[in-house]
Design an enzyme around this catalytic site. Structure first.
Site, PDB file in Angstrom:
ATOM      1  N   ASP A  31      67.781  25.740  48.339  1.00 17.18           N
ATOM      2  CA  ASP A  31      67.327  26.708  47.337  1.00 17.18           C
ATOM      3  C   ASP A  31      66.580  25.965  46.227  1.00 17.18           C
ATOM      4  O   ASP A  31      66.366  24.750  46.307  1.00 17.18           O
ATOM      5  CB  ASP A  31      68.486  27.557  46.811  1.00 17.18           C
ATOM      6  N   ASP A  73      71.074  22.958  45.096  1.00 20.01           N
ATOM      7  CA  ASP A  73      72.523  22.788  45.135  1.00 20.01           C
ATOM      8  C   ASP A  73      73.138  23.520  46.323  1.00 20.01           C
ATOM      9  O   ASP A  73      74.329  23.364  46.603  1.00 20.01           O
ATOM     10  CB  ASP A  73      73.185  23.214  43.821  1.00 20.01           C
ATOM     11  N   SER A 107      67.639  28.547  39.581  1.00 17.67           N
ATOM     12  CA  SER A 107      67.991  28.486  40.998  1.00 17.67           C
ATOM     13  C   SER A 107      66.923  29.135  41.866  1.00 17.67           C
ATOM     14  O   SER A 107      65.789  28.665  41.923  1.00 17.67           O
ATOM     15  CB  SER A 107      69.369  29.127  41.210  1.00 17.67           C
ATOM     16  N   ASP A 149      67.061  24.924  43.123  1.00 15.05           N
ATOM     17  CA  ASP A 149      67.625  23.769  42.421  1.00 15.05           C
ATOM     18  C   ASP A 149      68.393  22.858  43.365  1.00 15.05           C
ATOM     19  O   ASP A 149      69.056  21.917  42.932  1.00 15.05           O
ATOM     20  CB  ASP A 149      68.491  24.202  41.240  1.00 15.05           C
TER      21      ASP A 149
END
Length: 454
Positions: A243, A247, A99, A245
């Site tokens: 962010d 999500d 992340s 990743d």
């Protein structure tokens, strides 16, 4: 390698420094353990742009295939694109990402078929136990026929699915600055936004897991400074930051001012309720603003308050049949997306809401941003339990004050509330406070911080 899985396996995922805490040999064990615990005969795997991600992902695939499981690799993707594949193919999945963590980190977010979460209480503890038992000897050999490993591109299908969930056909032209933070938003945004009446101003779309421009964590104010400045320079209608990743999404208005995730939660909740005939359950964690349950009730919905964390939100979504859920951390969950979180779908809702009327974003969200909030304030403490007890002693028994311990300690009065939660991984207490006006919020915030840090 010698690994300390107590430091590697967190509440919701696997995460640690590569190669110091884990490597490809350990990833292979996780692949074998994952398919044993889930009972899968086929799985789907994706990964982000970190330098270590392709190798770790392929090692996990080898571990799964060695136990007779067929593996579909979707390659570079956002975490919600992996959730899409898990839902659309009805397969357990694994996403290799850390992340927003720094470049030397990597991790695995795992889910069962239909994007159902794998956390400590839903299989992660068993996976850890298996891997620990195999550390010295390796995974036991399997009699199963070697599984296949094949590749499949899902980006276009993922984008089409998201666009099918939000009506963007009649929005006015908008100018939007997007900061991908060198993360996976740079991969997904061009395809998802294709064909929409948007003038896209891209920032840091080059996939680079070393994060050369700034940390890919838009909740930290220093990481959206570039976006704020660019929105003002471009005269854009809004800015969106993802962010690492992709999500989570964070929004700034036409002035470059941050829009609180609680306001986005309330905005999207009102739209989802309208889509469902003014009825439905909306999940919000206990740190979201008072405005969220208020807006939900005003729009005919039923608000349900939960603990912080995606495994709790997703479990409650499934239990209650909720149509939407939001967190203060800019995670947004949709029934129409297998109860999984997708910042991209939340971003499309913001674009649809803004483009469906003539006003500015700041004017639009003002109705959803009603109170003064502190934001999350972290304090390093020697004894989390003792500090929480001191706070409880200071406030319990006060007239008009209620306490609950659903997640940490929440103290509520007529004009203010605050929550203090211990971190699961660090010696920190996290404070969030809100009040009907700025002065009251500041007074409560400072009183509580004095106890925490005293």
């Amino acid at each position: 390698m010698t690994a300390d899985l107590s430091q590697l396996v967190k509440a919701y995922d696997v995460r640690g420094v590569v190669p110091d805490q884990w490597d490809e040999s350990l990833a292979e064990l996780f692949g074998a353990a994952f398919v044993q615990v889930t009972g899968a005969t086929a799985i789907v795997i994706g990964h982000d742009m970190r330098p270590s991600s392709p190798g770790l992902s392929r090692a996990f695939a080898r571990g799964a295939a060695a136990r007779g499981v067929d593996v579909t690799e979707i390659g570079l993707c956002s975490t919600d694109q992996l959730y899409y594949a898990s839902g659309a193919f009805d397969l357990p999945g694994a996403m290799f990402t850390a992340s927003h963590n720094p470049a030397q980190y990597n991790g695995i977010k795992m889910c069962r078929a239909g994007a159902a979460p794998v956390g400590q209480d839903t299989g992660l503890a068993e996976i850890r136990q298996l891997v620990e038992s195999w550390l010295d000897s390796g995974a036991p050999s399997s009699d199963a026929t070697q599984g296949t490993i094949t590749q499949r591109d899902t980006l276009e299908d993922y984008a089409a699915h998201l666009r099918g969930l939000v009506d963007l056909t009649s929005i006015r032209p908008l100018k939007v600055v997007v900061d991908a933070g060198n993360g996976m938003g740079g991969h997904t945004v061009p395809t998802v936004f294709a064909g929409l009446p948007l003038t896209l101003v891209p920032m840091y779309f080059e996939l680079d897991g070393t994060f050369p421009n700034h940390e890919a964590n838009p909740l930290d104010p220093k990481n959206i400074v570039d976006l704020q400045q660019r929105v003002r320079e471009e005269g854009a209608d809004l800015g969106i930051a993802f962010d690492g990743d992709a999500d989570r999404c964070f929004v700034v208005d036409e002035h470059g001012d941050p829009v609180a995730p609680s306001a986005i939660t309330a905005l999207v909740a009102s739209r989802e309720l309208a889509k469902h005939g003014g009825k439905g359950t909306i999940i919000h964690n206990l740190i979201t603003s008072w405005s969220v349950p208020e807006v939900v009730r005003e729009n005919g919905g039923t608000p349900v308050r939960t603990r912080v964390g995606h495994s709790f939100i997703k479990a409650e979504m499934a239990r209650s049949g909720a149509i939407f859920g939001g967190e203060h951390s800019a995670h947004y969950y949709f029934k129409d997306f297998w109860n999984a979180d997708t910042g991209m779908l939340a971003a499309l809702h913001v674009l649809a809401a803004l483009g469906g009327q003539e006003g500015t974003l700041s004017a639009l969200v003002a109705q959803y941003d009603r109170y003064a909030a502190s934001g999350e304030i972290n304090s390093t403490v020697d004894d989390q339990t003792a500090r929480l007890a001191a706070i409880k002693t200071a406030y319990e028994g006060q007239e008009g004050v209620t306490l609950d311990e659903l997640d940490g300690l929440t103290i509520t009065a007529a004009d203010w509330w605050f929550n203090v939660r211990p971190s699961n991984t660090e010696p920190l207490l996290r404070l969030n406070a809100e009040a009907r006006d700025e002065a009251t919020m500041a007074k409560v915030r400072d009183e509580v911080l004095a106890i925490i840090r005293g």
